[in-house]
Design a protein around this motif. Sequence first.
Motif, PDB file in Angstrom:
ATOM      1  N   ILE A   1      42.764  56.175   1.210  1.00 27.64           N
ATOM      2  CA  ILE A   1      42.574  55.159  -0.379  1.00 27.64           C
ATOM      3  C   ILE A   1      42.058  56.624  -1.265  1.00 27.64           C
ATOM      4  CG2 ILE A   1      41.414  53.790  -1.639  1.00 27.64           C
ATOM      5  CD1 ILE A   1      40.496  52.171   1.629  1.00 27.64           C
ATOM      6  N   ALA A   2      41.917  57.785  -1.173  1.00 26.24           N
ATOM      7  CA  ALA A   2      41.102  58.531  -2.096  1.00 26.24           C
ATOM      8  C   ALA A   2      42.296  59.597  -2.657  1.00 26.24           C
ATOM      9  CB  ALA A   2      40.018  59.565  -1.406  1.00 26.24           C
TER      10      ALA A   2
ATOM     11  N   ARG B   1      38.255  54.477  10.395  1.00 26.83           N
ATOM     12  CA  ARG B   1      37.201  54.646  10.032  1.00 26.83           C
ATOM     13  C   ARG B   1      37.768  55.914   9.008  1.00 26.83           C
ATOM     14  NH1 ARG B   1      32.061  54.034  12.291  1.00 26.83           N
ATOM     15  NH2 ARG B   1      32.039  51.203  12.099  1.00 26.83           N
ATOM     16  N   SER B   2      38.292  57.537   9.450  1.00 25.69           N
ATOM     17  CA  SER B   2      37.998  58.713   9.165  1.00 25.69           C
ATOM     18  C   SER B   2      39.232  58.631   8.315  1.00 25.69           C
ATOM     19  CB  SER B   2      37.900  60.057  10.567  1.00 25.69           C
ATOM     20  OG  SER B   2      38.914  59.700  10.912  1.00 25.69           O
ATOM     21  N   LEU B   3      40.380  58.064   8.858  1.00 22.62           N
ATOM     22  CA  LEU B   3      41.328  58.877   7.574  1.00 22.62           C
ATOM     23  C   LEU B   3      41.465  57.252   6.374  1.00 22.62           C
ATOM     24  CD1 LEU B   3      43.680  60.304   8.180  1.00 22.62           C
ATOM     25  CD2 LEU B   3      45.532  58.499   9.476  1.00 22.62           C
TER      26      LEU B   3
ATOM     27  N   GLN C   1      44.933  58.479  -2.839  1.00 23.20           N
ATOM     28  CA  GLN C   1      45.618  57.598  -4.297  1.00 23.20           C
ATOM     29  C   GLN C   1      45.127  58.011  -5.777  1.00 23.20           C
ATOM     30  OE1 GLN C   1      45.870  53.529  -2.525  1.00 23.20           O
ATOM     31  NE2 GLN C   1      47.894  53.478  -2.727  1.00 23.20           N
ATOM     32  N   THR C   2      43.736  58.225  -5.490  1.00 24.01           N
ATOM     33  CA  THR C   2      43.201  58.345  -7.250  1.00 24.01           C
ATOM     34  C   THR C   2      43.965  60.072  -7.610  1.00 24.01           C
ATOM     35  OG1 THR C   2      41.464  59.311  -6.171  1.00 24.01           O
ATOM     36  CG2 THR C   2      41.633  57.160  -6.320  1.00 24.01           C
ATOM     37  N   ILE C   3      44.178  60.469  -6.617  1.00 24.37           N
ATOM     38  CA  ILE C   3      44.758  62.046  -7.022  1.00 24.37           C
ATOM     39  C   ILE C   3      46.056  61.743  -7.805  1.00 24.37           C
ATOM     40  CG2 ILE C   3      45.269  64.260  -5.963  1.00 24.37           C
ATOM     41  CD1 ILE C   3      42.818  63.512  -3.995  1.00 24.37           C
ATOM     42  N   PRO C   4      46.328  62.966  -9.006  1.00 27.99           N
ATOM     43  CA  PRO C   4      47.483  62.582  -9.521  1.00 27.99           C
ATOM     44  C   PRO C   4      48.666  63.365  -8.551  1.00 27.99           C
ATOM     45  CG  PRO C   4      45.719  63.981 -10.457  1.00 27.99           C
ATOM     46  CD  PRO C   4      45.613  63.212 -10.031  1.00 27.99           C
ATOM     47  N   ILE C   5      49.077  63.022  -7.770  1.00 26.04           N
ATOM     48  CA  ILE C   5      49.894  64.111  -6.955  1.00 26.04           C
ATOM     49  C   ILE C   5      51.524  64.667  -7.268  1.00 26.04           C
ATOM     50  CG2 ILE C   5      51.174  64.019  -4.799  1.00 26.04           C
ATOM     51  CD1 ILE C   5      49.394  61.017  -4.496  1.00 26.04           C
TER      52      ILE C   5
ATOM     53  N   PRO D   1      39.532  56.119   4.397  1.00 27.69           N
ATOM     54  CA  PRO D   1      38.818  56.545   3.402  1.00 27.69           C
ATOM     55  C   PRO D   1      39.465  57.718   2.646  1.00 27.69           C
ATOM     56  CG  PRO D   1      37.297  56.032   4.868  1.00 27.69           C
ATOM     57  CD  PRO D   1      38.720  56.521   5.148  1.00 27.69           C
ATOM     58  N   TRP D   2      40.039  58.263   2.738  1.00 31.02           N
ATOM     59  CA  TRP D   2      40.844  59.561   2.705  1.00 31.02           C
ATOM     60  C   TRP D   2      42.598  59.335   2.024  1.00 31.02           C
ATOM     61  CZ3 TRP D   2      38.941  64.134   1.214  1.00 31.02           C
ATOM     62  CH2 TRP D   2      37.745  64.154   2.090  1.00 31.02           C
TER      63      TRP D   2
END
Lengths: 294, 289
Positions: free
Chosen positions: A134-135, A127-129, A137-141, A131-132
């Motif tokens: 997935i989120a 539950r806690s990990l 992945q949307t960051i231009p790493i 979503p982060w």
Amino acid sequence: MERETFLRDRLLPIGTVLLALVALWYVFAVILNAPFERDTAARAGETITFSEILPKTMAQERPVLPAPHQVFAELWDTTVNKAITSKRSLVYHAWITLSATLLGFAMGAVLGILLAIGIVHNRAMDRSLMPWVIASQTIPILAIAPMIIVVLNAVGISGLMPKALISTYLSFFPVVVGMVKGLRSPEQIQLDLMHTYNASPAQTFRKLRWPASMPYLFTSLKVAVAISLVGAIVGELPTGAVAGLGARLLAGSYYGQTVQIWAALFMAAGVAALLVAAVGVAHGLVLKRMGARA
Amino acid sequence: MKLAVLLAAVLFWLAAWAFNEWLVRRRFASPAAERAARIAVPLLFGVTILVLWEGTVRGFSIPSVLLPPPSMIWARLTGSLPTLWADFRQTFLKSVLTGYALGCGLGFVVAILIDRSPFLQKGLLPLGNFVSALPVIGVAPIMVMWFGFDWQSKVAVVVIMTFFPMLVNTVSGLAATSHMERDLMRTYAADWWQTLIKLRLPAAWPFIFNALKINSTLALIGAIVAEFFGTPIVGMGFRISTEVGRMNVDMVWAEIAVAAVAGSAFYGAVALVERIVTFWHPSVRGGQA
């Protein structure tokens, strides 16, 4: 339905498209390089005919778009004719990038698998990990890449490790997502069967979940290995163009050596193809050992 | 001193973890409370990370050149809004959005065009799949040479990066309908266009949105990395690479935060449109996108 044949369904269409691309490339090489030749001729006070321009556009030293044979001549020259240890050898640069890629890929794969195991077996972690994950992945790493390089250099870690860490960071996401899906792919009825056998969670994992996740694992490993190569190449950009394919790209763009850029690009493409193919072969071998039909 | 900080950090971590564990296992009477708990768990995790970050950086007195605490990044973020906005406009509004629209549109159109030619599909699809695995970002220096330093070259990079995922996904989406459904359209005497618009495009939406989501991240990465190769004195990639050189690490992190928020918002917007357009899809109806 007719049976597919290699010649008609693979070689012929792909070959045609490739030939068309090469032809298009030559046409554009002429179009893009011609203005330079016209300028030189005009400056010398001569008029130049199209038939004179044509061969010249194919042999410029710094063309806007090098002709294919120029690129391949450069590739041949820098891979075969140079000693592998020489700094002018593309093999040397490719090896530097490849070693960072492989190290980062291995760390990323292990980290991704461990995280996925944790996520599947622990609800709070799920539950806690998740979503982060997935989120993130949307960051231009890749934007953080120069950051990581400089910071790690300041701490005293330099050389292979910083690049490998960027590759790790990029490659563990596809593995986590794919493995979570794969470890959850056994159906309820199969899990129930393990339950009736009185299997412990560890046994269920080893005998059911792990084998069931293999196809998912290799699919995401293919994505991961491609992206960790990108990570290693971008990681080489801010290090001041010392060595590696990324450094070749940057140096080429600084000094206007277009032929060198294209050769580095093709080398990178070759390395990527090799890596993905290697993962594909490993996939085939593992499936065969598990008794799947080819 | 350092041991105490470490101990406090571990204790805080364990406490937050235990609370999360309790929250996950607890059953709530009302659905509203259940939903709130669902959102609270990941939020709590994020807050924990931030607090630990701030605490360890201060506790171990890590120099801010290496890793600035979140509070410092926030101060810098709010303090230099005009610069950040100019960078955001240059990179995101000009390069990313234009390139994204062009690349995705082009991929979509080409996929429709080659739909009627199995020969071209067989030729282009393996190539498209191959290109998707390549470090396409490497064309950035070439594009900068061809199209100049300004945002046009970044648009070109983004177009090249987004084109192939869109092409491959649209083609496989258009092939997703079954024979039965296409036969039904045939019995209705529907022509190719009608079949395309009423049956095959709707069936292809999940695939197309998959590509749109992949591309939303790719586009931002492409634009930022392309700026490392040369740019006018504005833009997120430019700011990151120069401020790293000047050791203004807090500014770099502020820029990364902006990029992260912009990337997530972009992805979220695409996902939202997907939920509206493909409302019939099992993954949407099940409540999980």
